[in-house]
Scaffold this active site. Structure first.
Site, mmCIF file in Angstrom:
data_model
loop_
_atom_site.group_PDB
_atom_site.id
_atom_site.type_symbol
_atom_site.label_atom_id
_atom_site.label_comp_id
_atom_site.label_asym_id
_atom_site.label_seq_id
_atom_site.Cartn_x
_atom_site.Cartn_y
_atom_site.Cartn_z
ATOM 1 N N PHE A 1 -6.636 6.203 -14.162
ATOM 2 C CA PHE A 1 -6.143 4.878 -14.573
ATOM 3 C C PHE A 1 -6.825 4.406 -15.863
ATOM 4 C CE2 PHE A 1 -3.821 3.704 -10.817
ATOM 5 C CZ PHE A 1 -4.501 4.212 -9.737
ATOM 6 N N LYS B 1 -0.101 6.731 -24.212
ATOM 7 C CA LYS B 1 0.436 7.195 -22.931
ATOM 8 C C LYS B 1 1.293 8.446 -23.167
ATOM 9 C CE LYS B 1 -1.218 4.048 -20.130
ATOM 10 N NZ LYS B 1 -2.237 4.414 -19.104
ATOM 11 N N PRO C 1 7.854 -10.897 -30.697
ATOM 12 C CA PRO C 1 8.105 -9.668 -31.477
ATOM 13 C C PRO C 1 7.818 -8.405 -30.647
ATOM 14 C CG PRO C 1 6.793 -11.220 -32.764
ATOM 15 C CD PRO C 1 6.895 -11.797 -31.375
ATOM 16 N N ASP D 1 -18.540 5.299 -18.173
ATOM 17 C CA ASP D 1 -17.402 5.349 -19.088
ATOM 18 C C ASP D 1 -16.745 6.721 -19.063
ATOM 19 O OD1 ASP D 1 -16.715 3.537 -21.961
ATOM 20 O OD2 ASP D 1 -15.784 5.461 -21.512
ATOM 21 N N PHE E 1 6.744 0.580 -14.181
ATOM 22 C CA PHE E 1 7.528 -0.460 -14.825
ATOM 23 C C PHE E 1 6.685 -1.732 -14.853
ATOM 24 C CE2 PHE E 1 11.468 1.434 -16.184
ATOM 25 C CZ PHE E 1 11.194 2.733 -15.790
ATOM 26 N N TYR F 1 -0.398 1.633 -28.096
ATOM 27 C CA TYR F 1 -0.682 1.761 -26.654
ATOM 28 C C TYR F 1 0.306 2.738 -26.020
ATOM 29 C CZ TYR F 1 -0.076 0.841 -21.725
ATOM 30 O OH TYR F 1 0.107 1.003 -20.376
ATOM 31 N N SER G 1 3.447 4.981 -18.364
ATOM 32 C CA SER G 1 4.132 3.688 -18.463
ATOM 33 C C SER G 1 5.560 3.858 -18.957
ATOM 34 C CB SER G 1 3.369 2.802 -19.459
ATOM 35 O OG SER G 1 4.122 1.664 -19.799
ATOM 36 N N ASN H 1 -15.964 1.328 -16.270
ATOM 37 C CA ASN H 1 -16.989 0.733 -17.162
ATOM 38 C C ASN H 1 -16.992 -0.789 -17.074
ATOM 39 O OD1 ASN H 1 -14.781 -0.136 -18.591
ATOM 40 N ND2 ASN H 1 -15.142 1.172 -20.392
ATOM 41 N N LEU H 2 -16.148 -1.347 -16.234
ATOM 42 C CA LEU H 2 -16.071 -2.798 -15.960
ATOM 43 C C LEU H 2 -15.795 -3.602 -17.238
ATOM 44 C CD1 LEU H 2 -18.961 -3.165 -13.330
ATOM 45 C CD2 LEU H 2 -16.522 -2.689 -12.922
ATOM 46 N N SER H 3 -15.196 -2.951 -18.251
ATOM 47 C CA SER H 3 -14.886 -3.692 -19.492
ATOM 48 C C SER H 3 -13.727 -4.657 -19.262
ATOM 49 C CB SER H 3 -14.515 -2.713 -20.613
ATOM 50 O OG SER H 3 -13.318 -2.021 -20.267
ATOM 51 N N LEU I 1 3.801 -11.855 -17.862
ATOM 52 C CA LEU I 1 4.528 -12.991 -17.294
ATOM 53 C C LEU I 1 3.918 -13.544 -16.008
ATOM 54 C CD1 LEU I 1 7.015 -14.879 -17.381
ATOM 55 C CD2 LEU I 1 8.253 -13.136 -16.058
HETATM 56 C C1 WQD Z 1 7.907 -9.498 -19.132
HETATM 57 C C2 WQD Z 1 9.011 -10.431 -19.587
HETATM 58 C C3 WQD Z 1 8.716 -11.267 -21.818
HETATM 59 C C4 WQD Z 1 5.112 -13.640 -20.928
HETATM 60 C C5 WQD Z 1 4.183 -5.049 -20.600
HETATM 61 C C6 WQD Z 1 3.785 -3.847 -21.370
HETATM 62 C C7 WQD Z 1 4.090 -2.603 -20.570
HETATM 63 C C8 WQD Z 1 3.477 -2.708 -19.192
HETATM 64 C C9 WQD Z 1 3.895 -3.988 -18.482
HETATM 65 C C10 WQD Z 1 1.436 -1.439 -19.224
HETATM 66 C C11 WQD Z 1 9.446 -10.185 -21.022
HETATM 67 C C12 WQD Z 1 8.634 -12.402 -20.806
HETATM 68 C C13 WQD Z 1 6.208 -12.801 -20.827
HETATM 69 C C14 WQD Z 1 5.319 -15.026 -21.204
HETATM 70 C C15 WQD Z 1 7.696 -14.647 -21.227
HETATM 71 N N1 WQD Z 1 2.064 -2.644 -19.270
HETATM 72 N N2 WQD Z 1 7.467 -13.294 -20.966
HETATM 73 N N3 WQD Z 1 6.610 -15.482 -21.344
HETATM 74 O O1 WQD Z 1 6.290 -6.829 -22.003
HETATM 75 O O2 WQD Z 1 7.786 -6.051 -20.073
HETATM 76 O O3 WQD Z 1 5.569 -5.015 -20.404
HETATM 77 O O4 WQD Z 1 3.547 -5.077 -19.337
HETATM 78 O O5 WQD Z 1 1.895 -0.347 -19.029
HETATM 79 O O6 WQD Z 1 3.542 -1.513 -21.260
HETATM 80 O O7 WQD Z 1 4.547 -3.808 -22.544
HETATM 81 O O8 WQD Z 1 5.693 -7.356 -19.588
HETATM 82 O O9 WQD Z 1 4.974 -9.400 -18.434
HETATM 83 O O10 WQD Z 1 4.511 -9.188 -20.920
HETATM 84 O O11 WQD Z 1 6.860 -9.551 -20.113
HETATM 85 O O12 WQD Z 1 8.846 -15.080 -21.359
HETATM 86 O O13 WQD Z 1 4.357 -15.864 -21.324
HETATM 87 O O14 WQD Z 1 8.518 -11.773 -19.549
HETATM 88 O O15 WQD Z 1 9.435 -11.659 -22.980
HETATM 89 O O16 WQD Z 1 10.859 -10.405 -21.107
HETATM 90 P P1 WQD Z 1 6.435 -6.350 -20.608
HETATM 91 P P2 WQD Z 1 5.420 -8.912 -19.766
#
Ligand code: WQD
Length: 337
Positions: free
Chosen positions: A81, A153, A292, A58, A177, A149, A125, A32-34, A199
């Site tokens: 997906f 899953k 958090p 969709d 992961f 979320y 996930s 759906n390109l959302s 990240l």
């Molecule tokens: C990785 C690490 C952060 C951003 C999420 C989802 C999970 C999956 C993958 C879908 C952590 C740290 C992050 C930043 C930081 N998605 N960090 N500064 O939270 O492990 O997993 O994405 O399936 O469901 O929960 O990935 O990349 O957000 O964080 O220090 O600006 O990087 O604390 O340790 P996460 P993430």
């Protein structure tokens, strides 16, 4: 095989479409390109020299799903997906997440039943493992989520497992992961809307100057350098894992759960330093308070994927960092909206 990819225009979907086409399969996407761009599949077609058709629609709308099954009959298998995937957003909008992520699966299964399509690989996930688990994580570990979320899953895994028994489906549930990186061409990659939560896309935008500096969320975790540890996997390894899962599922009724990870945990500062070294640049960062809901450590035991699918991740952390930056450098505004 002729394969339907719901959400096929997305980050992991487009990389998987590419690998399916390279392996001689057909890849038809419904999206759906959302949270994705049609440009991704145009580029997949450029890279492979093969058609990567996109049906804009969709997955929660039966008529949209049925149109694809009718126009591209016979669909031999589905890789599912499509879904909303922002953990934080799911906490503030749980009804959107439960309705969208579950309705899409219910609708898909109804249409699959009508067209006698029995093979499905599902994008799950590692978030279903919840917290307080010993590491590395194995597929037979107890599950329980910490956000809506993750629960969508978890619930989808339950629905697919029960439907596999009752409807005679062949199901593989893939627990991802942390997917990062991009295809080596630099033509397709991760294109998050707004300020990235994850990240690597955040690091890439700091490296390109789009964002000022990285906030490292906490350095007081019980880890070697105090920062969070995750199992980062190259998106092309993940895509190849889907290909292996699809070819396994085609011949195996029932349900299998498989981790797609490397089995290696890297800290946030490992990522920062490897990114700097692989790309010859300096990344400004500050240590900020913990985010958090974050857990200290999460990484996979990937041995079942090797035994069952004959698959393991091959690309290094340097490959992931280099390919992520190559995509960002070549596409500072992603696919452009
Ligand atoms: C990785 C690490 C952060 C951003 C999420 C989802 C999970 C999956 C993958 C879908 C952590 C740290 C992050 C930043 C930081 N998605 N960090 N500064 O939270 O492990 O997993 O994405 O399936 O469901 O929960 O990935 O990349 O957000 O964080 O220090 O600006 O990087 O604390 O340790 P996460 P993430």
């Amino acid at each position: 095989m002729r394969v339907l990819l719901t959400g096929g225009a997305g980050f992991i979907g487009s990389h998987t479409a590419l690998k399916l086409l390279e392996a001689g399969h057909e890849a038809i996407s419904l999206d759906n390109l959302s949270n994705s761009s049609a440009e991704s599949l145009k580029r997949v077609s450029q890279i492979t020299g093969r058609p990567a058709p996109l049906c804009v629609g969709d997955c929660t709308v039966e008529a949209d799903v049925e149109r694809v099954f009718r126009e591209y009959a016979p669909i031999d298998a589905v890789i599912h997906f499509a879904g909303l995937k922002a953990v934080g957003e799911s906490v503030s909008k749980p009804l959107d997440y439960y309705q969208n992520n579950l309705d899409s699966t219910f609708t898909l299964l109804r249409v699959m039943q009508k067209y006698d399509c029995r093979t499905v690989v599902f994008s799950s996930s590692a978030t279903v493992y919840g917290t307080n688990q010993e590491m590395p994580l194995r597929e037979d570990f107890p599950t329980g989520c910490t956000n809506p979320y993750g629960w969508t899953k978890w619930m989808n895994e339950r629905v697919l497992t029960d439907c596999a028994k009752a409807m005679g489906l062949n199901v593989v549930l893939l627990r991802y992961f942390n997917p990062i990186g991009a295809h080596e061409s630099g033509m397709i990659g991760e294109d998050p809307s707004g300020i990235p939560n994850n990240l690597m896309p955040f690091i890439c935008q700091v490296a390109s100057g789009k964002l000022e500096r990285l906030n490292v969320f906490g350095n007081d975790y019980p880890t070697p350098d105090g920062t969070g540890v995750r199992d980062y996997i190259h998106v092309c390894d993940l895509a190849e894992g889907h290909l292996a899962a699809l070819e396994y599922a085609a011949d195996h009724p029932g349900t299998e759960i498989v981790n797609l990870g490397t089995g290696i945990g890297y800290s946030v500062l490992d990522i920062v330093h490897t990114f700097e070294k692989a790309n010859g640049l300096t990344l400004p960062y500050t240590i900020a308070p913990r985010r958090p809901g974050d857990i200290a450590v999460c990484y996979a035991d990937p041995s079942k994927a090797e035994k069952l699918l004959g698959w393991h991740a091959r690309r290094s952390l340097e490959d992931m960092c280099r390919d992520s930056w190559n995509w960002q450098k070549n596409n500072p505004d992603g696919y452009g909206k």
